[in-house]
Design a protein around this motif. Structure first.
Motif, PDB file in Angstrom:
ATOM      1  N   PHE A  40      26.110 -23.670   4.173  1.00  0.00           N
ATOM      2  CA  PHE A  40      24.896 -24.666   4.880  1.00  0.00           C
ATOM      3  C   PHE A  40      23.920 -24.655   3.709  1.00  0.00           C
ATOM      4  O   PHE A  40      23.872 -24.102   2.689  1.00  0.00           O
ATOM      5  CB  PHE A  40      24.572 -23.971   6.090  1.00  0.00           C
ATOM      6  CG  PHE A  40      24.414 -22.145   5.636  1.00  0.00           C
ATOM      7  CD1 PHE A  40      23.442 -21.812   5.357  1.00  0.00           C
ATOM      8  CD2 PHE A  40      25.461 -21.472   6.351  1.00  0.00           C
ATOM      9  CE1 PHE A  40      23.095 -20.269   5.162  1.00  0.00           C
ATOM     10  CE2 PHE A  40      25.367 -20.096   6.433  1.00  0.00           C
ATOM     11  CZ  PHE A  40      24.070 -19.557   5.668  1.00  0.00           C
ATOM     12  N   CYS A  41      22.677 -25.220   4.337  1.00  0.00           N
ATOM     13  CA  CYS A  41      21.318 -25.568   3.473  1.00  0.00           C
ATOM     14  C   CYS A  41      20.409 -24.500   4.114  1.00  0.00           C
ATOM     15  O   CYS A  41      20.423 -24.518   5.302  1.00  0.00           O
ATOM     16  CB  CYS A  41      21.107 -26.887   3.393  1.00  0.00           C
ATOM     17  SG  CYS A  41      19.458 -27.192   2.802  1.00  0.00           S
ATOM     18  N   VAL A  42      19.578 -23.853   3.388  1.00  0.00           N
ATOM     19  CA  VAL A  42      18.477 -23.178   3.701  1.00  0.00           C
ATOM     20  C   VAL A  42      17.204 -23.527   3.007  1.00  0.00           C
ATOM     21  O   VAL A  42      16.280 -22.892   2.720  1.00  0.00           O
ATOM     22  CB  VAL A  42      18.825 -21.624   3.415  1.00  0.00           C
ATOM     23  CG1 VAL A  42      20.099 -20.955   4.222  1.00  0.00           C
ATOM     24  CG2 VAL A  42      19.156 -21.304   1.852  1.00  0.00           C
ATOM     25  N   GLY A  43      17.129 -24.787   2.912  1.00  0.00           N
ATOM     26  CA  GLY A  43      15.847 -25.468   2.149  1.00  0.00           C
ATOM     27  C   GLY A  43      15.901 -25.777   0.695  1.00  0.00           C
ATOM     28  O   GLY A  43      16.937 -25.502   0.139  1.00  0.00           O
ATOM     29  N   ASP A  44      14.600 -26.321   0.503  1.00  0.00           N
ATOM     30  CA  ASP A  44      14.817 -26.818  -1.101  1.00  0.00           C
ATOM     31  C   ASP A  44      13.600 -26.019  -1.661  1.00  0.00           C
ATOM     32  O   ASP A  44      12.439 -25.578  -0.820  1.00  0.00           O
ATOM     33  CB  ASP A  44      14.475 -28.302  -0.950  1.00  0.00           C
ATOM     34  CG  ASP A  44      14.636 -28.925  -2.322  1.00  0.00           C
ATOM     35  OD1 ASP A  44      15.318 -28.483  -3.013  1.00  0.00           O
ATOM     36  OD2 ASP A  44      13.903 -29.746  -2.630  1.00  0.00           O
ATOM     37  N   ASP A  45      13.949 -25.706  -3.109  1.00  0.00           N
ATOM     38  CA  ASP A  45      12.888 -25.169  -3.814  1.00  0.00           C
ATOM     39  C   ASP A  45      12.779 -23.840  -3.394  1.00  0.00           C
ATOM     40  O   ASP A  45      11.537 -23.601  -2.904  1.00  0.00           O
ATOM     41  CB  ASP A  45      11.641 -26.173  -4.204  1.00  0.00           C
ATOM     42  CG  ASP A  45      10.716 -25.618  -5.254  1.00  0.00           C
ATOM     43  OD1 ASP A  45      11.385 -24.728  -6.309  1.00  0.00           O
ATOM     44  OD2 ASP A  45       9.628 -25.895  -5.319  1.00  0.00           O
ATOM     45  N   ILE A  46      13.638 -22.779  -3.661  1.00  0.00           N
ATOM     46  CA  ILE A  46      13.682 -21.575  -3.149  1.00  0.00           C
ATOM     47  C   ILE A  46      13.586 -20.349  -4.369  1.00  0.00           C
ATOM     48  O   ILE A  46      14.354 -20.157  -5.023  1.00  0.00           O
ATOM     49  CB  ILE A  46      14.777 -21.112  -2.343  1.00  0.00           C
ATOM     50  CG1 ILE A  46      14.971 -22.100  -1.241  1.00  0.00           C
ATOM     51  CG2 ILE A  46      14.685 -19.660  -1.822  1.00  0.00           C
ATOM     52  CD1 ILE A  46      16.410 -21.974  -0.654  1.00  0.00           C
ATOM     53  N   PRO A  47      12.185 -19.951  -4.696  1.00  0.00           N
ATOM     54  CA  PRO A  47      12.084 -19.155  -5.774  1.00  0.00           C
ATOM     55  C   PRO A  47      12.128 -17.415  -5.192  1.00  0.00           C
ATOM     56  O   PRO A  47      12.628 -16.525  -6.085  1.00  0.00           O
ATOM     57  CB  PRO A  47      10.674 -19.087  -6.109  1.00  0.00           C
ATOM     58  CG  PRO A  47       9.971 -19.591  -4.946  1.00  0.00           C
ATOM     59  CD  PRO A  47      10.958 -20.554  -4.236  1.00  0.00           C
ATOM     60  N   ALA A  48      12.510 -17.269  -3.863  1.00  0.00           N
ATOM     61  CA  ALA A  48      12.387 -16.021  -3.115  1.00  0.00           C
ATOM     62  C   ALA A  48      13.462 -15.929  -1.938  1.00  0.00           C
ATOM     63  O   ALA A  48      13.300 -16.748  -1.180  1.00  0.00           O
ATOM     64  CB  ALA A  48      10.996 -15.399  -3.001  1.00  0.00           C
ATOM     65  N   LEU A  49      14.277 -15.181  -2.184  1.00  0.00           N
ATOM     66  CA  LEU A  49      15.293 -14.950  -0.854  1.00  0.00           C
ATOM     67  C   LEU A  49      15.715 -13.518  -0.811  1.00  0.00           C
ATOM     68  O   LEU A  49      15.999 -12.886  -1.654  1.00  0.00           O
ATOM     69  CB  LEU A  49      16.597 -15.790  -1.066  1.00  0.00           C
ATOM     70  CG  LEU A  49      17.734 -15.933  -0.103  1.00  0.00           C
ATOM     71  CD1 LEU A  49      18.364 -17.336   0.190  1.00  0.00           C
ATOM     72  CD2 LEU A  49      18.644 -14.921  -0.429  1.00  0.00           C
TER      73      LEU A  49
END
Length: 210
Positions: free
Chosen positions: A31-40
């Motif tokens: 699935f998609c968890v958003g765009d432009d992710i520097p921290a997870l």
């Protein structure tokens, strides 16, 4: 997880950029968890927590626009800030877990805002934010009232290692030192797990206790 995603059409679905695997390594969900992710970071119950960069915040993805978000293991949104942050996020820095709680580190877009450490309790959705004792750290781990933060030296095999303690509502620096590493710090590869900071330097993972 890939930090970026895209749309083929203006109103079309966002491309998947996250995969959940079983303990045996079998893909269970995509699935998609958003765009432009520097921290997870993921919590003890499998929840996913993300902090976004400016291209995601000012892009078209709805959850990215809030700056921080929580997801379940099927890609459904489980938490949003709902206006409870001390300022408007501009960029995520790093993330950590401590028992049942999640910490997301980010800095704001206003000139007077600075960097914040936001603690989330997934079971209740409660949130508490504190000014960070150092600006824009790339590594963070916390244990009770103690924390360790790192800031990489650009193109060098070293980091600044900062220790801090929480005194009521304020994190105060207790020590600083320069730490020599076996390689350059890899961006977006510092994460805290229950009091231990895992920091990737070159092909080596370092474990630093809070």
């Amino acid at each position: 997880m890939s930090g970026r995603t895209f749309r083929n059409e203006t109103e079309g679905p966002w491309a998947s950029n996250a995969v959940v695997f079983s303990p045996s390594g079998t893909p269970e969900a995509e699935f998609c968890v958003g765009d432009d992710i520097p921290a997870l970071v993921t919590d003890v119950h499998g929840g996913i927590w993300t902090a976004y960069g400016d291209e995601g915040i000012y892009g078209g993805h709805p959850e990215s626009g809030a700056g921080l978000a929580g997801w379940d293991s099927q890609g459904r949104t489980s938490w949003t800030p709902k206006g409870r942050l001390p300022d408007y996020p501009l960029e995520g820095c790093t993330a950590a877990t401590e028992n049942e709680q999640v910490w997301l580190v980010w800095y704001s877009g206003s000139g007077s805002g600075g960097t914040f450490l936001t603690r989330i309790t997934p079971s209740t959705g409660d949130i508490a934010s504190y000014p960070s004792p150092v600006p824009a750290p790339d590594g963070f781990a916390v244990c009770d009232n103690r924390a360790v933060l790192t800031r990489r030296d650009h193109n060098k095999r070293s980091v600044e290692l900062i220790r801090a303690e929480l005194n009521g509502t304020t994190w105060a620096v207790t020590s600083r030192r320069r730490l020599r590493l076996p390689g350059r710090v890899v961006m977006h590869c510092g994460q805290g797990r229950d009091g231990s900071l895992w920091l990737r330097a070159g092909n080596t993972w370092l474990r630093i206790e809070a």
